[in-house]
Design a protein around this motif. Structure first.
Motif, PDB file in Angstrom:
ATOM      1  N   LEU A   1      -3.924  -9.806   4.056  1.00 29.28           N
ATOM      2  CA  LEU A   1      -3.119  -9.020   3.109  1.00 29.28           C
ATOM      3  C   LEU A   1      -3.238  -7.529   3.422  1.00 29.28           C
ATOM      4  O   LEU A   1      -2.249  -6.809   3.455  1.00 29.28           O
ATOM      5  N   VAL A   2      -4.471  -7.092   3.668  1.00 26.82           N
ATOM      6  CA  VAL A   2      -4.702  -5.666   3.932  1.00 26.82           C
ATOM      7  C   VAL A   2      -3.934  -5.223   5.177  1.00 26.82           C
ATOM      8  O   VAL A   2      -3.332  -4.156   5.208  1.00 26.82           O
ATOM      9  N   VAL A   3      -3.959  -6.068   6.198  1.00 25.05           N
ATOM     10  CA  VAL A   3      -3.253  -5.724   7.441  1.00 25.05           C
ATOM     11  C   VAL A   3      -1.769  -5.525   7.178  1.00 25.05           C
ATOM     12  O   VAL A   3      -1.147  -4.589   7.672  1.00 25.05           O
ATOM     13  N   ARG A   4      -1.205  -6.421   6.358  1.00 28.90           N
ATOM     14  CA  ARG A   4       0.222  -6.290   6.070  1.00 28.90           C
ATOM     15  C   ARG A   4       0.503  -4.993   5.321  1.00 28.90           C
ATOM     16  O   ARG A   4       1.454  -4.276   5.616  1.00 28.90           O
TER      17      ARG A   4
ATOM     18  N   GLU B   1       2.813  -2.150   6.882  1.00 26.19           N
ATOM     19  CA  GLU B   1       4.117  -1.991   6.258  1.00 26.19           C
ATOM     20  C   GLU B   1       4.236  -0.697   5.454  1.00 26.19           C
ATOM     21  O   GLU B   1       5.286  -0.076   5.437  1.00 26.19           O
ATOM     22  N   THR B   2       3.147  -0.268   4.788  1.00 26.10           N
ATOM     23  CA  THR B   2       3.262   0.992   4.044  1.00 26.10           C
ATOM     24  C   THR B   2       3.463   2.166   4.997  1.00 26.10           C
ATOM     25  O   THR B   2       4.122   3.134   4.668  1.00 26.10           O
TER      26      THR B   2
ATOM     27  N   MET C   1       9.192   5.217  17.727  1.00 22.11           N
ATOM     28  CA  MET C   1       7.781   4.896  17.505  1.00 22.11           C
ATOM     29  C   MET C   1       7.338   5.458  16.162  1.00 22.11           C
ATOM     30  O   MET C   1       7.669   6.589  15.829  1.00 22.11           O
ATOM     31  N   ALA C   2       6.576   4.701  15.431  1.00 19.96           N
ATOM     32  CA  ALA C   2       6.349   5.031  14.031  1.00 19.96           C
ATOM     33  C   ALA C   2       5.766   6.428  13.794  1.00 19.96           C
ATOM     34  O   ALA C   2       6.288   7.195  13.014  1.00 19.96           O
ATOM     35  N   ASN C   3       4.690   6.742  14.501  1.00 18.15           N
ATOM     36  CA  ASN C   3       4.000   7.969  14.144  1.00 18.15           C
ATOM     37  C   ASN C   3       4.380   9.189  14.961  1.00 18.15           C
ATOM     38  O   ASN C   3       3.907  10.280  14.711  1.00 18.15           O
TER      39      ASN C   3
END
Ligand code: UDP
Ligand code: MG
Length: 330
Positions: free
Chosen positions: A300-303, A307-308, A1-3
């Motif tokens: 765009l912001v969501v991506r 992704e960052t 899991m990412a975080n």
């Protein structure tokens, strides 16, 4: 899991944002220990000194000198209660994370009740101040309305979002990112990742020492935050579907009006230059285009956002491989 950072090392973390509570910290510390020492679980107390100016920081420091369970985090300035929770959540090493106020309006003796409820398999257990000891007009009434509204808008029904005494599973605190004044919305924000939420009545006492840090003005900020939460819950991964829909609606309306005016101008030779409808048509077309563009920018912001941070748009409970090798997340 990412975080989530690896796995919890302890059973329990107690997270307490503290701002100018010098008269309360010693008793709070003693009463927490009276409860936690008898649970038979490993625990830590994370006291976040939110830029206190009354000596709270030093008082905490001297308590920590004699207590290996106590971790004191000192902010450089007052960042607010939400930031306090966020720091505590980032540092927490407990499988269960308890949050509580420092002013002893909550009772540490309720912690075992929260833990019992968690043991039934919930991811969030929220305290409900059934007999809340705060002024009615300035605090209880606005809070009653806010709780109804938040429940209705977020679909997570709680009587008392504002109660700080709550228990969270490790996976919840490691997955929720807090900004602004969002701490009260954690149960609702966490609903995004699919959590089981319970509520139990807890004690509440009038503030004996120190001053409340909030007044009625908080209500407005809570309402604004609610808009954010609602958006995050429903559209944060697909902004185009909200802005696009509104944009198409506006553009469509404007287009119909413009077409109608064009027809009566060209076919019926009527003058349309002085008609308010013309203004409305133009306005709707422009607003529509702007909303559609905003939706595209949102996409765009969501991506970038996901992704960052390497933040997936889903949260896994567990992965089960063949041959009974259960691989628990978190
Ligand atoms: N608090 C904080 N930072 C702030 C304001 C408050 O850490 O900027 C802490 C405060 O010390 C207390 C808790 O948040 O432990 C709740 O604050 P308070 O009791 O003033 O709120 P109320 O109970 O009146 O809603
Ligand atoms: Mg209080």
């Amino acid at each position: 899991m990412a975080n989530s950072q690896s796995t919890p090392a302890l059973d329990l973390s107690v997270v307490i944002p503290i701002y100018n509570e010098v008269e309360n910290v010693a008793e709070l510390h003693a009463r927490l220990h009276a409860v936690l020492d008898n649970l038979g679980r490993s625990f830590e107390i994370i006291a976040v000194d939110d830029g206190s100016t009354d000596g709270t920081g030093d008082a905490l420091k001297s308590l920590a000198a004699g207590d290996p369970h106590l971790k004191v985090v000192r902010f450089r300035r007052n960042f607010g209660q939400t930031a306090g929770f966020a720091a505590g959540f980032d540092l927490a090493r407990g499988r269960t994370v308890i949050t509580i106020d420092a002013d002893l309006q909550n009772d540490p003796a309720d912690i075992p009740l929260l833990l019992d409820k968690m043991a039934e398999g919930y991811d969030v257990v929220s305290g409900w101040r059934l007999h809340r000891q705060d002024p009615f007009i300035s605090r209880r009434l606005p809070s009653m309305i806010a709780n109804r509204l938040i429940s209705w808008v977020t679909g997570v029904f709680l009587h008392d979002y504002g109660c700080s005494l709550k228990a969270y599973d490790w996976n919840v605190v490691k997955n929720v990112r807090l900004y602004g004044e969002l701490h009260r919305f954690v149960p609702a924000l966490a609903s995004w990742m699919g959590v089981r939420v319970a509520e139990i009545p807890v004690q509440h006492y009038p503030r004996q020492r120190g001053k409340s840090k909030y007044g009625i003005s908080r209500t407005i900020r809570v309402i604004l935050d609610l808009l954010t939460v609602r958006f995050l819950l429903s559209y944060s991964a697909r902004p185009m579907q909200l802005f696009g829909l509104l944009g198409l609606g506006a553009f469509g309306g404007g287009f119909v009006i413009a077409a109608y005016l064009t027809v009566i101008k060209l076919a019926f030779k009527q003058s349309i230059g002085n008609r308010p409808l013309l203004l409305l048509g133009i306005l709707l077309i422009m607003v529509g285009i702007q909303l559609l563009t905003m939706g595209l920018l949102g996409e765009l912001v969501v991506r970038t956002y996901h992704e960052t941070q390497d933040k997936p748009i889903y949260v896994i409970r567990e992965i089960i491989e063949g041959e009974n090798q259960a691989h628990k997340e978190g």
